[in-house]
Design a protein around this motif. Structure first.
Motif, PDB file in Angstrom:
ATOM      1  N   GLN A   1       0.841  -1.193   0.000  1.00 17.73           N
ATOM      2  CA  GLN A   1       0.000   0.000   0.000  1.00 17.73           C
ATOM      3  C   GLN A   1       0.876   1.243   0.000  1.00 17.73           C
ATOM      4  O   GLN A   1       1.775   1.360   0.826  1.00 17.73           O
ATOM      5  CB  GLN A   1      -0.902   0.006   1.242  1.00 17.73           C
ATOM      6  N   GLY A   2       0.603   2.132  -0.938  1.00 10.21           N
ATOM      7  CA  GLY A   2       1.373   3.382  -1.004  1.00 10.21           C
ATOM      8  C   GLY A   2       0.446   4.566  -0.776  1.00 10.21           C
ATOM      9  O   GLY A   2      -0.737   4.517  -1.114  1.00 10.21           O
ATOM     10  N   LEU A   3       0.963   5.621  -0.174  1.00  6.78           N
ATOM     11  CA  LEU A   3       0.176   6.830   0.061  1.00  6.78           C
ATOM     12  C   LEU A   3       0.964   8.023  -0.448  1.00  6.78           C
ATOM     13  O   LEU A   3       2.113   8.226  -0.046  1.00  6.78           O
ATOM     14  CB  LEU A   3      -0.128   6.978   1.547  1.00  6.78           C
ATOM     15  N   PHE A   4       0.339   8.787  -1.343  1.00  6.71           N
ATOM     16  CA  PHE A   4       1.016   9.900  -2.003  1.00  6.71           C
ATOM     17  C   PHE A   4       0.174  11.161  -1.830  1.00  6.71           C
ATOM     18  O   PHE A   4      -0.993  11.180  -2.201  1.00  6.71           O
ATOM     19  CB  PHE A   4       1.133   9.644  -3.513  1.00  6.71           C
ATOM     20  N   ARG A   5       0.782  12.237  -1.304  1.00  6.55           N
ATOM     21  CA  ARG A   5       0.083  13.520  -1.270  1.00  6.55           C
ATOM     22  C   ARG A   5      -0.032  14.033  -2.706  1.00  6.55           C
ATOM     23  O   ARG A   5       0.935  14.002  -3.466  1.00  6.55           O
ATOM     24  CB  ARG A   5       0.872  14.520  -0.417  1.00  6.55           C
ATOM     25  N   LEU A   6      -1.212  14.464  -3.084  1.00  8.03           N
ATOM     26  CA  LEU A   6      -1.432  14.972  -4.443  1.00  8.03           C
ATOM     27  C   LEU A   6      -1.317  16.493  -4.434  1.00  8.03           C
ATOM     28  O   LEU A   6      -1.934  17.165  -3.596  1.00  8.03           O
ATOM     29  CB  LEU A   6      -2.800  14.532  -4.950  1.00  8.03           C
ATOM     30  N   PRO A   7      -0.523  17.049  -5.334  1.00  6.92           N
ATOM     31  CA  PRO A   7      -0.154  18.470  -5.200  1.00  6.92           C
ATOM     32  C   PRO A   7      -1.275  19.479  -5.444  1.00  6.92           C
ATOM     33  O   PRO A   7      -1.442  20.393  -4.651  1.00  6.92           O
ATOM     34  CB  PRO A   7       0.968  18.631  -6.224  1.00  6.92           C
ATOM     35  N   ARG A   8      -2.060  19.366  -6.540  1.00 13.79           N
ATOM     36  CA  ARG A   8      -2.977  20.479  -6.833  1.00 13.79           C
ATOM     37  C   ARG A   8      -4.286  20.367  -6.084  1.00 13.79           C
ATOM     38  O   ARG A   8      -4.968  21.366  -5.878  1.00 13.79           O
ATOM     39  CB  ARG A   8      -3.211  20.677  -8.338  1.00 13.79           C
ATOM     40  N   SER A   9      -4.632  19.168  -5.639  1.00  9.09           N
ATOM     41  CA  SER A   9      -5.898  18.978  -4.927  1.00  9.09           C
ATOM     42  C   SER A   9      -5.704  18.880  -3.415  1.00  9.09           C
ATOM     43  O   SER A   9      -6.684  18.913  -2.678  1.00  9.09           O
ATOM     44  CB  SER A   9      -6.558  17.686  -5.406  1.00  9.09           C
ATOM     45  N   ASN A  10      -4.469  18.698  -2.953  1.00  3.95           N
ATOM     46  CA  ASN A  10      -4.177  18.394  -1.547  1.00  3.95           C
ATOM     47  C   ASN A  10      -4.855  17.091  -1.116  1.00  3.95           C
ATOM     48  O   ASN A  10      -4.997  16.810   0.074  1.00  3.95           O
ATOM     49  CB  ASN A  10      -4.602  19.541  -0.614  1.00  3.95           C
ATOM     50  N   GLY A  11      -5.285  16.277  -2.066  1.00  2.86           N
ATOM     51  CA  GLY A  11      -5.828  14.962  -1.753  1.00  2.86           C
ATOM     52  C   GLY A  11      -4.709  13.960  -1.531  1.00  2.86           C
ATOM     53  O   GLY A  11      -3.529  14.319  -1.498  1.00  2.86           O
ATOM     54  N   MET A  12      -5.085  12.683  -1.373  1.00  6.94           N
ATOM     55  CA  MET A  12      -4.083  11.656  -1.127  1.00  6.94           C
ATOM     56  C   MET A  12      -4.424  10.406  -1.934  1.00  6.94           C
ATOM     57  O   MET A  12      -5.539   9.899  -1.848  1.00  6.94           O
ATOM     58  CB  MET A  12      -4.055  11.318   0.361  1.00  6.94           C
ATOM     59  N   LEU A  13      -3.473   9.964  -2.742  1.00  8.91           N
ATOM     60  CA  LEU A  13      -3.683   8.727  -3.498  1.00  8.91           C
ATOM     61  C   LEU A  13      -3.256   7.552  -2.641  1.00  8.91           C
ATOM     62  O   LEU A  13      -2.167   7.545  -2.067  1.00  8.91           O
ATOM     63  CB  LEU A  13      -2.853   8.749  -4.793  1.00  8.91           C
ATOM     64  N   PHE A  14      -4.138   6.568  -2.562  1.00  5.39           N
ATOM     65  CA  PHE A  14      -3.877   5.337  -1.805  1.00  5.39           C
ATOM     66  C   PHE A  14      -3.809   4.212  -2.834  1.00  5.39           C
ATOM     67  O   PHE A  14      -4.813   3.892  -3.464  1.00  5.39           O
ATOM     68  CB  PHE A  14      -5.032   5.133  -0.821  1.00  5.39           C
ATOM     69  N   SER A  15      -2.607   3.677  -3.056  1.00  2.00           N
ATOM     70  CA  SER A  15      -2.463   2.588  -4.026  1.00  2.00           C
ATOM     71  C   SER A  15      -2.394   1.271  -3.271  1.00  2.00           C
ATOM     72  O   SER A  15      -1.749   1.171  -2.223  1.00  2.00           O
ATOM     73  CB  SER A  15      -1.204   2.780  -4.869  1.00  2.00           C
ATOM     74  N   ILE A  16      -3.096   0.278  -3.772  1.00  2.00           N
ATOM     75  CA  ILE A  16      -3.169  -1.029  -3.116  1.00  2.00           C
ATOM     76  C   ILE A  16      -2.719  -2.060  -4.144  1.00  2.00           C
ATOM     77  O   ILE A  16      -3.513  -2.555  -4.939  1.00  2.00           O
ATOM     78  CB  ILE A  16      -4.604  -1.332  -2.643  1.00  2.00           C
ATOM     79  N   ARG A  17      -1.409  -2.336  -4.165  1.00  2.00           N
ATOM     80  CA  ARG A  17      -0.829  -3.180  -5.202  1.00  2.00           C
ATOM     81  C   ARG A  17      -0.740  -4.603  -4.659  1.00  2.00           C
ATOM     82  O   ARG A  17       0.036  -4.889  -3.746  1.00  2.00           O
ATOM     83  CB  ARG A  17       0.553  -2.622  -5.555  1.00  2.00           C
ATOM     84  N   GLY A  18      -1.555  -5.500  -5.231  1.00  2.00           N
ATOM     85  CA  GLY A  18      -1.647  -6.857  -4.698  1.00  2.00           C
ATOM     86  C   GLY A  18      -0.691  -7.839  -5.364  1.00  2.00           C
ATOM     87  O   GLY A  18      -0.401  -7.727  -6.559  1.00  2.00           O
TER      88      GLY A  18
END
Lengths: 318, 347
Positions: free
Chosen positions: B268-285
């Motif tokens: 699982q990866g968590l990345f701060r997204l720059p223009r939205s201030n959101g956060m991408l949560f990647s779930i690589r199985g």
């Protein structure tokens, strides 16, 4: 994925007595990342032996990748950061900065946005207004300043929100009446303010009195710069003694000594970097999210990634 | 580097999915110790050793082409596996930019990105796609940006919006989930969607993790591993299709357990997204059968001990109860009781 980036001061403009704008570009190749409205950066300023860190809001277009702008008001009683920027900084100088961080973000589910700026507090409001204008949101701006010559960003704001910027000039005895500004607003309205402490407090009090939910009242916050005051450390088992400088964490300083210390998240949450405190001649400053109140009170444990000692010497069982 | 894709393998029907020895060796085995318990096991997502699953921000491996086809099949059957609320459009573009930039940088022989201002050209060689589009203009892509790019990247994805000191799961591309439903969870807060997890709430795990994540900075992603077990190499183990895969749990026997039971690990990866201030949560199985894992006896021994000592609440939550003992009995023959020390390495 570096923790800091180097920038060059490409332009300095005096906007009003005691207010200067700085344009920054990446030093060398490359371009800046984009950021979100309300973000700030932390500048490392070369004041004496140790870098001095100050946070400043980015006021330009969040999608601009070649130039970032900040505006600095000279604080006579400051620790020296704003004075250095006003008296020592020159075009062509290079500085280290921490990448943008946003603790004053817009709420994207909001239906209407009221932005309030007091004096130099206009800086984050500018990038927020740009973002709201870009996405076509419903917003208005209230901009208060001491005298006509201090409304330095009036034109930029007017261009972003024609007819939706309200000016309040203190020398003309105009001031924002928060009770009337905040009353009768439809559900889904969000309020954002950056300005002098007294003005922020007055607006929050008005909001609370009128029954606004806490989640819809926003004021600017900065990330506390990493580091802190320097202190001494003894590692009992590895037989080392050294000083943790202000710009490094305790964990980073231990790593610089070539000693293996446990760690994982490096943000005070996971608990992996806990070390036993054998002696502390000073106050332990616990900044972690992990230790319980009882553990803190015992003075026997410290999380090295975020916590420090105030003065004196810390002896660790490592 | 070049990857030998296995375009014809399947994750349903005849289940022809197989791991090469290289894929087994790089499997992110999640157990550094003989006993498993929840922890805030988050660390910086920095570049790992060459060839490891931690080498790149988004890991592409030999199963890429087949996994993307399986995702397309699932979406065809149920378009609701990809959802995004209207206020997430900036975060969608952030995600597209992050994934395209990462893949083009990390796999230049497979993916290419050319940018001329807002005019972007994207080439995906393994899937044979070429697309020129205007960044920020949804009408220039064949589908919305989040769906477009996550149809081309292994792993499930959630985008979280940050507001009111919480994280809200407001977008998702979920076609290979461990029995949770996007339709049910979309729009939920961090604490709401972790509600069903046993034990961890009392340990303060989610409170600490949320505070940490709220301060996540751009350019400084973090990662953690999570795990469960799955019968057959099936990606689509969703509540919506439970009748298709749930009964498989009753089919495990001492003769087929090595083939059928798979350890399923999520990077699982968590990345701060720059223009939205959101956060991408990647779930690589990643899926490895017990047979796969037993090619490295240290892993077989470790897994035997972890399953033996796993608290019942966790076994129930992860859905292992019906076949746990069969798996333990099968793994026992590899376990000589030797001290394994700490660490997840295969030897």
């Amino acid at each position: 994925m570096s923790a800091s980036m180097q920038v060059e001061i490409t332009r300095i403009r005096d906007l009003a007595p005691g207010i200067r704008e700085f344009s920054l570009s990446p030093a060398g190749e490359g371009s800046f990342p984009v950021y979100s409205g309300g973000s700030h950066i932390v500048l490392s300023l070369p004041l004496g032996a140790r870098p001095h860190r100050n946070a400043y809001s980015l006021l330009g277009d969040p999608n601009e990748r070649h130039t970032w702008r900040i505006a600095v008001r000279k604080q006579e009683d400051s620790r020296g950061g704003s004075r250095w920027l006003h008296e020592q900084a020159r075009e062509g100088m290079k500085l280290d900065i921490a990448p943008p961080m946003n603790l004053f973000p817009l709420v994207r589910t909001g239906r209407r946005h009221i932005l309030v700026a007091g004096g130099i507090g206009v800086t984050p409001i500018l990038s927020q207004a740009r973002e709201l204008a870009r996405i076509g949101a419903d917003f208005e701006v209230h901009y208060a300043y001491r005298g006509p010559e201090f409304g330095v960003f009036s034109d930029e704001l007017e261009a972003l929100a024609p007819g939706r910027v309200h000016h309040y000039v203190q020398s003309r005895r105009e001031q924002i009446e928060f009770r009337s500004l905040l009353s009768g607003r439809p559900l889904g309205t969000h309020f954002y303010i950056c300005g002098p402490a007294g003005m922020v407090a007055a607006s929050m009090e008005a909001g609370h009195t009128l029954g606004w939910p806490e989640s819809h009242l926003h004021s600017e916050q900065f990330l506390a710069p990493a580091g802190g005051e320097a202190f001494d450390v003894k590692l009992a088992k590895s037989d080392k003694q050294f000083t943790v400088p202000s710009e490094l964490s305790l964990l980073e300083a231990i790593e610089q000594q070539g000693v293996d210390a446990p760690y994982l998240c490096r943000g005070g949450a996971c608990g992996q970097c806990e070390l036993e405190v054998l002696e502390a001649s000073g106050e332990l400053l616990h900044h972690d999210l992990y230790l319980s109140a009882a553990e803190r009170a015992s003075g026997r444990k410290i999380m090295t990634c975020v916590s420090r000692l105030k003065g004196g010497c810390l002896t660790l069982n490592l | 580097m070049s990857i030998a894709f296995k375009p014809d393998e399947t994750f349903r029907g005849d289940y022809s999915y197989r791991n090469s020895p290289v894929a087994i060796r790089r499997f992110p085995f999640p157990f550094p110790q003989d006993q498993y318990m929840y922890s805030v096991n988050i660390e910086p997502h920095t570049k790992g050793p060459a060839g490891s699953v931690f080498e790149n921000a988004f890991d592409i491996d030999e199963h890429y082409v087949a996994e993307m086809r399986d995702r397309a099949i699932t979406l065809e059957r149920d378009p609701g596996r990809c959802m995004s609320l209207p206020h997430m459009i900036d975060a969608e573009w952030d995600t597209l930019e992050l994934i395209m930039e990462s893949l083009a940088r990390d796999y230049p022989d497979l993916f290419q990105l050319h940018r001329d201002g807002a005019r972007w050209s994207w080439i995906n060689r393994p899937l044979g796609l070429e697309q020129t589009f205007t960044f920020g203009d949804v009408a220039t892509l064949p589908c919305p940006p989040f769906e477009y790019i996550t149809r081309q990247c292994q792993g499930d994805f959630v985008i979280m919006d940050q507001r009111d000191n919480d994280l809200w799961a407001d977008s998702g591309m979920i076609t290979s989930q461990a029995d949770w439903s996007l339709m049910f969870d979309v729009g939920m807060s961090f604490k709401e969607w972790h509600g069903p997890v046993p034990l961890a709430h009392d340990m303060g795990i989610f409170e600490r993790a949320l505070k940490y994540l709220l301060m996540l900075q751009q350019g400084r992603p973090v990662r953690r591993l999570n795990w469960t077990m799955t019968i057959n190499p099936r990606l689509d183990t969703s509540p919506e299709t439970y009748p298709e895969w749930g009964p498989d749990r009753t089919t495990v026997t001492p003769d087929n357990v090595g083939d059928k039971v798979h350890l399923r690990v999520e990077l699982q990866g968590l990345f701060r997204l720059p223009r939205s201030n959101g956060m991408l949560f990647s779930i690589r199985g990643y899926l490895a059968s017990l047979n796969d894992l037993a090619t490295h006896p240290r892993w077989a021994k470790r897994l035997h001990r972890v399953l033996t000592t796993l608290p019942n609440e966790l076994a129930e939550y992860k859905g292992l109860v019906r076949y746990r003992q069969t798996a333990i009995d099968w793994l026992a023959k590899f376990d000589d009781g030797a001290d394994l020390g700490t660490g997840t390495q295969p030897e």
